[in-house]
Scaffold this motif. Structure first.
Motif, PDB file in Angstrom:
ATOM      1  N   VAL A 272      18.591  70.327  71.858  1.00 35.45           N
ATOM      2  CA  VAL A 272      20.052  70.429  71.830  1.00 35.45           C
ATOM      3  C   VAL A 272      20.688  69.062  72.037  1.00 35.45           C
ATOM      4  N   ARG A 273      20.242  68.357  73.064  1.00 35.37           N
ATOM      5  CA  ARG A 273      20.836  67.055  73.361  1.00 35.37           C
ATOM      6  C   ARG A 273      20.508  66.022  72.290  1.00 35.37           C
ATOM      7  N   GLY A 274      19.313  66.107  71.729  1.00 35.61           N
ATOM      8  CA  GLY A 274      18.884  65.083  70.779  1.00 35.61           C
ATOM      9  C   GLY A 274      19.382  65.279  69.361  1.00 35.61           C
ATOM     10  N   THR A 275      19.651  66.541  68.984  1.00 36.65           N
ATOM     11  CA  THR A 275      20.042  66.811  67.597  1.00 36.65           C
ATOM     12  C   THR A 275      21.437  67.379  67.456  1.00 36.65           C
ATOM     13  N   GLY A 276      21.997  67.860  68.567  1.00 30.78           N
ATOM     14  CA  GLY A 276      23.308  68.496  68.485  1.00 30.78           C
ATOM     15  C   GLY A 276      23.258  69.915  67.951  1.00 30.78           C
ATOM     16  N   ARG A 277      22.049  70.431  67.739  1.00 33.74           N
ATOM     17  CA  ARG A 277      21.863  71.800  67.256  1.00 33.74           C
ATOM     18  C   ARG A 277      20.938  72.546  68.204  1.00 33.74           C
ATOM     19  N   PRO A 278      21.190  73.833  68.430  1.00 31.29           N
ATOM     20  CA  PRO A 278      20.295  74.621  69.286  1.00 31.29           C
ATOM     21  C   PRO A 278      18.896  74.728  68.684  1.00 31.29           C
ATOM     22  N   LEU A 279      17.900  74.825  69.546  1.00 27.83           N
ATOM     23  CA  LEU A 279      16.531  75.035  69.075  1.00 27.83           C
ATOM     24  C   LEU A 279      16.429  76.307  68.256  1.00 27.83           C
ATOM     25  N   SER A 280      17.116  77.358  68.676  1.00 27.02           N
ATOM     26  CA  SER A 280      17.053  78.631  67.948  1.00 27.02           C
ATOM     27  C   SER A 280      17.531  78.471  66.518  1.00 27.02           C
ATOM     28  N   SER A 281      18.485  77.567  66.280  1.00 27.80           N
ATOM     29  CA  SER A 281      18.952  77.295  64.921  1.00 27.80           C
ATOM     30  C   SER A 281      17.880  76.587  64.102  1.00 27.80           C
ATOM     31  N   TRP A 282      17.213  75.602  64.707  1.00 23.85           N
ATOM     32  CA  TRP A 282      16.150  74.883  64.005  1.00 23.85           C
ATOM     33  C   TRP A 282      14.999  75.816  63.643  1.00 23.85           C
ATOM     34  N   LEU A 283      14.682  76.749  64.543  1.00 24.79           N
ATOM     35  CA  LEU A 283      13.544  77.636  64.314  1.00 24.79           C
ATOM     36  C   LEU A 283      13.749  78.579  63.137  1.00 24.79           C
ATOM     37  N   ARG A 284      14.980  78.708  62.672  1.00 27.02           N
ATOM     38  CA  ARG A 284      15.231  79.536  61.491  1.00 27.02           C
ATOM     39  C   ARG A 284      15.026  78.759  60.192  1.00 27.02           C
ATOM     40  N   GLU A 285      14.785  77.455  60.312  1.00 24.89           N
ATOM     41  CA  GLU A 285      14.515  76.644  59.128  1.00 24.89           C
ATOM     42  C   GLU A 285      13.104  76.933  58.601  1.00 24.89           C
ATOM     43  N   ARG A 286      12.903  76.683  57.324  1.00 27.84           N
ATOM     44  CA  ARG A 286      11.589  76.887  56.720  1.00 27.84           C
ATOM     45  C   ARG A 286      10.590  75.884  57.303  1.00 27.84           C
ATOM     46  N   PRO A 287       9.437  76.343  57.813  1.00 26.68           N
ATOM     47  CA  PRO A 287       8.451  75.412  58.379  1.00 26.68           C
ATOM     48  C   PRO A 287       7.932  74.425  57.340  1.00 26.68           C
ATOM     49  N   VAL A 288       7.605  73.248  57.810  1.00 21.37           N
ATOM     50  CA  VAL A 288       7.033  72.222  56.953  1.00 21.37           C
ATOM     51  C   VAL A 288       5.588  71.996  57.383  1.00 21.37           C
ATOM     52  N   ALA A 289       4.632  72.305  56.499  1.00 17.37           N
ATOM     53  CA  ALA A 289       3.207  72.105  56.799  1.00 17.37           C
ATOM     54  C   ALA A 289       2.795  70.722  56.306  1.00 17.37           C
ATOM     55  N   PRO A 290       2.348  69.840  57.198  1.00 18.49           N
ATOM     56  CA  PRO A 290       2.059  68.461  56.797  1.00 18.49           C
ATOM     57  C   PRO A 290       0.883  68.318  55.846  1.00 18.49           C
ATOM     58  N   LEU A 291       0.011  69.340  55.772  1.00 15.46           N
ATOM     59  CA  LEU A 291      -1.192  69.222  54.954  1.00 15.46           C
ATOM     60  C   LEU A 291      -1.259  70.257  53.831  1.00 15.46           C
ATOM     61  N   GLY A 292      -0.149  70.935  53.567  1.00 12.80           N
ATOM     62  CA  GLY A 292      -0.129  71.810  52.404  1.00 12.80           C
ATOM     63  C   GLY A 292      -0.319  73.288  52.652  1.00 12.80           C
ATOM     64  N   GLY A 293      -0.543  73.712  53.893  1.00 11.74           N
ATOM     65  CA  GLY A 293      -0.606  75.137  54.180  1.00 11.74           C
ATOM     66  C   GLY A 293      -2.002  75.673  54.419  1.00 11.74           C
ATOM     67  N   PRO A 294      -2.099  76.961  54.877  1.00  9.60           N
ATOM     68  CA  PRO A 294      -3.371  77.562  55.291  1.00  9.60           C
ATOM     69  C   PRO A 294      -4.434  77.609  54.196  1.00  9.60           C
ATOM     70  N   GLU A 295      -4.026  77.594  52.931  1.00 12.03           N
ATOM     71  CA  GLU A 295      -5.013  77.705  51.854  1.00 12.03           C
ATOM     72  C   GLU A 295      -5.973  76.521  51.827  1.00 12.03           C
ATOM     73  N   ARG A 296      -5.620  75.430  52.475  1.00 13.42           N
ATOM     74  CA  ARG A 296      -6.491  74.252  52.498  1.00 13.42           C
ATOM     75  C   ARG A 296      -7.428  74.258  53.708  1.00 13.42           C
ATOM     76  N   TRP A 297      -7.366  75.334  54.508  1.00 11.78           N
ATOM     77  CA  TRP A 297      -8.125  75.375  55.758  1.00 11.78           C
ATOM     78  C   TRP A 297      -9.176  76.475  55.735  1.00 11.78           C
ATOM     79  N   ARG A 298     -10.257  76.207  56.457  1.00 13.28           N
ATOM     80  CA  ARG A 298     -11.224  77.242  56.813  1.00 13.28           C
ATOM     81  C   ARG A 298     -11.426  77.155  58.321  1.00 13.28           C
ATOM     82  N   ILE A 299     -11.088  78.245  58.993  1.00 18.12           N
ATOM     83  CA  ILE A 299     -11.025  78.235  60.450  1.00 18.12           C
ATOM     84  C   ILE A 299     -11.963  79.288  61.017  1.00 18.12           C
ATOM     85  N   VAL A 300     -12.896  78.850  61.860  1.00 18.83           N
ATOM     86  CA  VAL A 300     -13.820  79.750  62.550  1.00 18.83           C
ATOM     87  C   VAL A 300     -13.378  79.876  63.998  1.00 18.83           C
ATOM     88  N   ALA A 301     -13.213  81.107  64.464  1.00 18.86           N
ATOM     89  CA  ALA A 301     -12.804  81.375  65.845  1.00 18.86           C
ATOM     90  C   ALA A 301     -13.970  81.981  66.612  1.00 18.86           C
TER      91      ALA A 301
END
Length: 337
Positions: free
Chosen positions: A180-209
Protein backbone atom coordinates in the motif's frame (compact mmCIF):
# COMPACT_ATOMS: atom_id res chain seq x y z
CA UNK A 1 12.33 -28.01 -19.23
CA UNK A 2 12.77 -27.45 -15.49
CA UNK A 3 12.72 -30.02 -12.67
CA UNK A 4 11.65 -29.50 -9.07
CA UNK A 5 11.77 -31.75 -6.02
CA UNK A 6 9.35 -30.59 -3.33
CA UNK A 7 7.61 -31.83 -0.20
CA UNK A 8 7.42 -31.27 3.52
CA UNK A 9 10.46 -30.64 5.66
CA UNK A 10 12.06 -33.90 6.79
CA UNK A 11 11.20 -35.90 3.67
CA UNK A 12 14.86 -36.08 2.66
CA UNK A 13 14.78 -33.73 -0.31
CA UNK A 14 18.44 -32.69 0.02
CA UNK A 15 19.82 -36.24 -0.01
CA UNK A 16 17.44 -37.33 -2.78
CA UNK A 17 18.35 -34.31 -4.91
CA UNK A 18 22.05 -35.17 -4.68
CA UNK A 19 21.33 -38.79 -5.65
CA UNK A 20 19.10 -37.67 -8.52
CA UNK A 21 21.76 -35.24 -9.75
CA UNK A 22 24.30 -38.07 -9.70
CA UNK A 23 21.99 -40.27 -11.76
CA UNK A 24 21.47 -37.53 -14.31
CA UNK A 25 25.20 -36.83 -14.37
CA UNK A 26 25.84 -40.50 -15.11
CA UNK A 27 23.64 -40.36 -18.17
CA UNK A 28 20.53 -41.84 -16.60
CA UNK A 29 18.33 -39.03 -17.93
CA UNK A 30 16.26 -39.58 -21.01
CA UNK A 31 13.07 -38.42 -19.35
CA UNK A 32 11.94 -35.87 -21.87
CA UNK A 33 10.13 -38.17 -24.26
CA UNK A 34 10.95 -38.66 -27.90
CA UNK A 35 13.96 -36.71 -29.04
CA UNK A 36 14.77 -35.13 -25.69
CA UNK A 37 16.42 -35.90 -22.39
CA UNK A 38 17.59 -34.17 -19.24
CA UNK A 39 21.29 -33.39 -19.05
CA UNK A 40 23.45 -33.21 -15.93
CA UNK A 41 21.70 -31.29 -13.17
CA UNK A 42 22.51 -28.16 -11.22
CA UNK A 43 20.64 -27.69 -7.94
CA UNK A 44 18.85 -24.42 -7.12
CA UNK A 45 17.64 -23.63 -3.60
CA UNK A 46 13.87 -23.59 -3.17
CA UNK A 47 13.92 -23.34 0.63
CA UNK A 48 13.40 -19.88 2.14
CA UNK A 49 15.61 -20.62 5.18
CA UNK A 50 18.50 -22.11 3.23
CA UNK A 51 18.88 -18.82 1.40
CA UNK A 52 20.38 -17.31 4.57
CA UNK A 53 24.06 -17.29 5.41
CA UNK A 54 24.84 -18.46 8.94
CA UNK A 55 21.77 -20.71 9.18
CA UNK A 56 23.41 -24.10 8.73
CA UNK A 57 22.87 -26.08 11.94
CA UNK A 58 19.06 -26.00 11.89
CA UNK A 59 18.04 -25.98 8.23
CA UNK A 60 19.25 -29.24 6.73
CA UNK A 61 21.28 -27.24 4.22
CA UNK A 62 23.66 -29.18 1.96
CA UNK A 63 27.17 -29.32 3.38
CA UNK A 64 30.15 -27.70 1.68
CA UNK A 65 31.28 -31.13 0.49
CA UNK A 66 27.86 -31.90 -0.98
CA UNK A 67 27.75 -28.55 -2.73
CA UNK A 68 31.17 -29.29 -4.12
CA UNK A 69 29.99 -32.52 -5.73
CA UNK A 70 27.16 -30.91 -7.74
CA UNK A 71 26.78 -27.23 -8.71
CA UNK A 72 24.48 -25.49 -6.21
CA UNK A 73 22.89 -22.04 -6.49
CA UNK A 74 21.21 -19.49 -4.17
CA UNK A 75 22.32 -21.15 -0.93
CA UNK A 76 23.81 -18.55 1.47
CA UNK A 77 22.57 -15.77 -0.80
CA UNK A 78 21.25 -13.49 1.97
CA UNK A 79 22.11 -12.14 5.40
CA UNK A 80 19.91 -13.32 8.27
CA UNK A 81 18.47 -9.78 8.57
CA UNK A 82 17.41 -9.55 4.93
CA UNK A 83 13.72 -9.65 4.03
CA UNK A 84 13.31 -11.58 0.77
CA UNK A 85 9.95 -11.82 -0.98
CA UNK A 86 8.51 -14.44 -3.31
CA UNK A 87 8.78 -11.90 -6.12
CA UNK A 88 12.47 -11.31 -5.43
CA UNK A 89 13.06 -15.06 -5.33
CA UNK A 90 11.20 -15.68 -8.60
CA UNK A 91 13.21 -13.04 -10.46
CA UNK A 92 16.53 -14.19 -9.04
CA UNK A 93 15.87 -17.90 -9.53
CA UNK A 94 14.40 -17.49 -13.01
CA UNK A 95 17.55 -15.75 -14.20
CA UNK A 96 19.67 -18.59 -12.85
CA UNK A 97 17.49 -21.30 -14.33
CA UNK A 98 17.67 -19.72 -17.76
CA UNK A 99 21.46 -19.52 -17.51
CA UNK A 100 21.65 -23.22 -16.57
CA UNK A 101 19.46 -24.21 -19.51
CA UNK A 102 21.52 -22.10 -21.92
CA UNK A 103 24.61 -23.95 -20.68
CA UNK A 104 23.01 -27.23 -21.75
CA UNK A 105 22.31 -28.48 -18.23
CA UNK A 106 19.16 -29.26 -16.24
CA UNK A 107 17.97 -27.00 -13.39
CA UNK A 108 16.70 -28.93 -10.36
CA UNK A 109 14.90 -26.70 -7.85
CA UNK A 110 14.83 -28.30 -4.41
CA UNK A 111 12.79 -27.12 -1.43
CA UNK A 112 9.45 -26.94 0.30
CA UNK A 113 8.66 -23.21 0.30
CA UNK A 114 5.46 -23.42 -1.68
CA UNK A 115 4.92 -19.73 -2.37
CA UNK A 116 8.45 -19.34 -3.75
CA UNK A 117 8.04 -22.31 -6.08
CA UNK A 118 4.60 -21.13 -7.17
CA UNK A 119 6.10 -17.75 -8.03
CA UNK A 120 8.40 -19.57 -10.46
CA UNK A 121 6.02 -21.95 -12.22
CA UNK A 122 2.69 -20.07 -11.99
CA UNK A 123 3.77 -16.50 -11.36
CA UNK A 124 2.60 -13.78 -8.98
CA UNK A 125 0.66 -10.57 -9.28
CA UNK A 126 2.85 -7.94 -11.02
CA UNK A 127 3.56 -5.89 -7.90
CA UNK A 128 6.46 -3.46 -8.39
CA UNK A 129 9.55 -3.63 -6.19
CA UNK A 130 9.02 -1.85 -2.87
CA UNK A 131 11.54 0.73 -1.71
CA UNK A 132 13.98 -0.67 0.89
CA UNK A 133 13.32 2.45 3.00
CA UNK A 134 9.60 1.67 3.15
CA UNK A 135 10.28 -1.95 4.03
CA UNK A 136 12.76 -0.98 6.76
CA UNK A 137 10.32 1.51 8.28
CA UNK A 138 7.55 -1.06 8.47
CA UNK A 139 9.87 -3.70 9.94
CA UNK A 140 10.89 -1.22 12.63
CA UNK A 141 7.23 -0.51 13.36
CA UNK A 142 6.71 -4.24 13.82
CA UNK A 143 9.30 -4.19 16.58
CA UNK A 144 8.13 -1.00 18.30
CA UNK A 145 4.35 -1.18 17.79
CA UNK A 146 3.60 -4.84 17.15
CA UNK A 147 1.73 -6.56 14.35
CA UNK A 148 -1.70 -5.97 15.92
CA UNK A 149 -1.26 -2.19 15.65
CA UNK A 150 -0.11 -2.51 12.06
CA UNK A 151 -3.09 -4.75 11.34
CA UNK A 152 -5.38 -1.95 12.54
CA UNK A 153 -3.67 0.44 10.10
CA UNK A 154 -4.00 -2.13 7.33
CA UNK A 155 -7.74 -2.43 7.99
CA UNK A 156 -8.12 1.28 7.24
CA UNK A 157 -6.29 1.16 3.89
CA UNK A 158 -6.91 -2.39 2.66
CA UNK A 159 -9.86 -3.88 4.57
CA UNK A 160 -10.04 -6.88 2.23
CA UNK A 161 -6.47 -7.93 3.02
CA UNK A 162 -6.94 -7.23 6.73
CA UNK A 163 -10.03 -9.44 6.82
CA UNK A 164 -8.11 -12.49 5.59
CA UNK A 165 -4.94 -11.92 7.66
CA UNK A 166 -4.61 -12.70 11.37
CA UNK A 167 -3.45 -9.68 13.42
CA UNK A 168 -0.42 -11.68 14.63
CA UNK A 169 0.66 -12.74 11.16
CA UNK A 170 3.68 -10.45 11.24
CA UNK A 171 5.16 -11.21 7.85
CA UNK A 172 1.97 -10.98 5.80
CA UNK A 173 0.60 -7.92 7.61
CA UNK A 174 3.91 -6.13 7.02
CA UNK A 175 3.94 -7.17 3.36
CA UNK A 176 0.40 -5.89 2.78
CA UNK A 177 1.29 -2.51 4.30
CA UNK A 178 4.50 -2.34 2.27
CA UNK A 179 2.50 -2.71 -0.93
CA UNK A 180 0.00 0.00 0.00
CA UNK A 181 2.68 2.48 1.00
CA UNK A 182 5.00 1.61 -1.87
CA UNK A 183 2.50 1.51 -4.74
CA UNK A 184 -0.47 3.54 -3.58
CA UNK A 185 -2.71 0.54 -4.29
CA UNK A 186 -4.03 -2.08 -1.87
CA UNK A 187 -2.50 -5.55 -2.04
CA UNK A 188 -5.98 -6.99 -2.60
CA UNK A 189 -6.22 -4.90 -5.78
CA UNK A 190 -2.87 -6.16 -7.08
CA UNK A 191 -3.84 -9.77 -6.37
CA UNK A 192 -6.70 -9.47 -8.86
CA UNK A 193 -4.20 -8.80 -11.64
CA UNK A 194 -3.25 -11.62 -14.01
CA UNK A 195 -0.17 -13.46 -12.62
CA UNK A 196 3.07 -13.17 -14.53
CA UNK A 197 5.09 -16.42 -14.73
CA UNK A 198 8.78 -15.57 -15.30
CA UNK A 199 9.53 -18.88 -17.03
CA UNK A 200 6.44 -19.45 -19.15
CA UNK A 201 4.10 -21.41 -16.88
CA UNK A 202 3.60 -24.94 -15.44
CA UNK A 203 3.84 -26.67 -18.82
CA UNK A 204 7.62 -26.15 -18.73
CA UNK A 205 7.94 -27.90 -15.35
CA UNK A 206 8.07 -31.43 -14.04
CA UNK A 207 7.62 -31.50 -10.30
CA UNK A 208 8.04 -34.52 -8.01
CA UNK A 209 6.59 -34.23 -4.50
CA UNK A 210 7.93 -36.56 -1.81
CA UNK A 211 5.44 -37.87 0.72
CA UNK A 212 6.18 -39.76 3.93
CA UNK A 213 3.37 -41.15 6.10
CA UNK A 214 2.45 -38.68 8.83
CA UNK A 215 3.51 -40.73 11.87
CA UNK A 216 6.83 -41.66 10.30
CA UNK A 217 7.43 -38.07 9.27
CA UNK A 218 6.75 -36.78 12.77
CA UNK A 219 9.11 -39.32 14.30
CA UNK A 220 11.80 -38.26 11.87
CA UNK A 221 11.19 -34.56 12.56
CA UNK A 222 11.30 -35.00 16.33
CA UNK A 223 14.61 -36.86 16.10
CA UNK A 224 16.07 -34.36 13.67
CA UNK A 225 15.07 -31.38 15.79
CA UNK A 226 16.63 -32.90 18.89
CA UNK A 227 19.75 -33.57 16.83
CA UNK A 228 19.92 -29.91 15.78
CA UNK A 229 19.94 -28.84 19.44
CA UNK A 230 22.53 -31.50 20.31
CA UNK A 231 24.65 -30.09 17.49
CA UNK A 232 25.55 -26.47 16.78
CA UNK A 233 22.13 -24.81 16.70
CA UNK A 234 22.52 -22.99 20.02
CA UNK A 235 26.09 -21.95 19.23
CA UNK A 236 25.06 -20.68 15.80
CA UNK A 237 22.10 -18.76 17.24
CA UNK A 238 24.30 -17.16 19.89
CA UNK A 239 26.79 -16.13 17.23
CA UNK A 240 24.08 -14.41 15.17
CA UNK A 241 22.72 -12.62 18.23
CA UNK A 242 26.23 -11.47 19.15
CA UNK A 243 26.59 -10.06 15.63
CA UNK A 244 23.58 -7.85 16.29
CA UNK A 245 21.01 -9.90 14.35
CA UNK A 246 17.57 -9.24 15.84
CA UNK A 247 15.53 -12.15 17.09
CA UNK A 248 12.69 -10.72 14.97
CA UNK A 249 14.78 -10.98 11.78
CA UNK A 250 13.67 -13.51 9.15
CA UNK A 251 16.65 -15.69 9.95
CA UNK A 252 16.27 -15.89 13.72
CA UNK A 253 12.48 -15.96 13.54
CA UNK A 254 12.59 -19.23 11.61
CA UNK A 255 11.99 -22.75 12.90
CA UNK A 256 14.41 -23.88 15.58
CA UNK A 257 16.23 -20.57 15.72
CA UNK A 258 13.26 -18.75 17.26
CA UNK A 259 13.09 -21.36 20.02
CA UNK A 260 16.88 -21.36 20.46
CA UNK A 261 16.81 -17.57 20.83
CA UNK A 262 14.08 -17.88 23.48
CA UNK A 263 16.26 -20.35 25.38
CA UNK A 264 19.27 -18.05 25.24
CA UNK A 265 17.55 -14.73 25.87
CA UNK A 266 14.55 -15.67 28.02
CA UNK A 267 16.06 -18.55 30.02
CA UNK A 268 13.55 -20.99 28.62
CA UNK A 269 14.47 -24.48 29.90
CA UNK A 270 16.26 -26.48 27.22
CA UNK A 271 13.97 -29.51 27.25
CA UNK A 272 10.90 -27.29 26.95
CA UNK A 273 12.65 -25.38 24.17
CA UNK A 274 13.21 -28.59 22.23
CA UNK A 275 9.60 -29.68 22.71
CA UNK A 276 8.36 -26.30 21.42
CA UNK A 277 10.62 -26.55 18.40
CA UNK A 278 9.43 -30.10 17.69
CA UNK A 279 5.80 -29.03 17.92
CA UNK A 280 6.34 -26.02 15.65
CA UNK A 281 8.19 -28.17 13.12
CA UNK A 282 5.41 -30.75 12.99
CA UNK A 283 2.84 -28.01 12.44
CA UNK A 284 4.95 -26.49 9.69
CA UNK A 285 5.29 -29.85 7.94
CA UNK A 286 1.51 -30.32 8.09
CA UNK A 287 0.98 -26.88 6.52
CA UNK A 288 3.45 -27.75 3.77
CA UNK A 289 1.65 -31.01 3.03
CA UNK A 290 -1.68 -29.16 2.85
CA UNK A 291 -0.18 -26.60 0.47
CA UNK A 292 1.15 -29.22 -1.94
CA UNK A 293 -2.06 -31.29 -1.86
CA UNK A 294 -4.05 -28.20 -2.82
CA UNK A 295 -1.48 -27.02 -5.33
CA UNK A 296 -0.98 -30.42 -6.95
CA UNK A 297 -3.67 -30.24 -9.66
CA UNK A 298 -2.55 -26.75 -10.72
CA UNK A 299 1.13 -27.61 -10.82
CA UNK A 300 0.87 -31.10 -12.31
CA UNK A 301 2.65 -32.65 -9.32
CA UNK A 302 3.81 -36.24 -9.50
CA UNK A 303 3.51 -37.71 -6.00
CA UNK A 304 6.09 -40.17 -4.75
CA UNK A 305 5.33 -41.96 -1.47
CA UNK A 306 8.54 -43.02 0.26
CA UNK A 307 9.39 -45.54 2.95
CA UNK A 308 10.53 -44.45 6.40
CA UNK A 309 13.86 -46.25 6.03
CA UNK A 310 14.17 -46.12 2.25
CA UNK A 311 17.55 -44.94 1.00
CA UNK A 312 17.90 -41.66 -0.87
CA UNK A 313 19.33 -43.58 -3.84
CA UNK A 314 16.22 -45.76 -4.03
CA UNK A 315 13.93 -42.72 -3.84
CA UNK A 316 15.97 -40.94 -6.52
CA UNK A 317 15.72 -43.92 -8.87
CA UNK A 318 11.96 -44.12 -8.41
CA UNK A 319 11.69 -40.35 -8.95
CA UNK A 320 13.60 -40.76 -12.20
CA UNK A 321 11.23 -43.53 -13.25
CA UNK A 322 8.28 -41.22 -12.60
CA UNK A 323 9.86 -38.55 -14.75
CA UNK A 324 10.55 -41.03 -17.53
CA UNK A 325 7.02 -42.36 -17.54
CA UNK A 326 5.50 -38.88 -17.18
CA UNK A 327 1.99 -40.28 -17.13
CA UNK A 328 -1.07 -38.67 -15.60
CA UNK A 329 -0.13 -38.75 -11.94
CA UNK A 330 -0.70 -35.02 -11.53
CA UNK A 331 -3.50 -34.26 -9.13
CA UNK A 332 -3.30 -37.54 -7.23
CA UNK A 333 -3.26 -36.82 -3.54
CA UNK A 334 -1.41 -38.94 -1.01
CA UNK A 335 -3.12 -40.02 2.15
CA UNK A 336 -2.38 -37.83 5.17
CA UNK A 337 -1.74 -40.94 7.27
Amino acid sequence: MFLALVGATGTGKTAVSLALARLLGNGAGGVGGAGSSFASAEIVCGDSRQLFRGLDAGTGKPTAAERGSVPHHLFDELDASDHPSAGWYARRAASLLEQIVRAGRTPLVVGGTGLYLKALYRGLAPIPEISPDIRAAIRQSLVTLGSETLHTELASVDPEAAARLAPRDRQRVARALEVVRGTGRPLSSWLRERPVAPLGGPERWRIVALHLARRALYRRLDERTRGFFAGDLLTETRSLLDQGVSRQSPGLASLGYAQAAAHLLDDLPLEHTIELAQRATRRYAKRQETWWRHEGPRAGLMWLSIGENESSESVARRALTLLREDHSLSGERPSAS
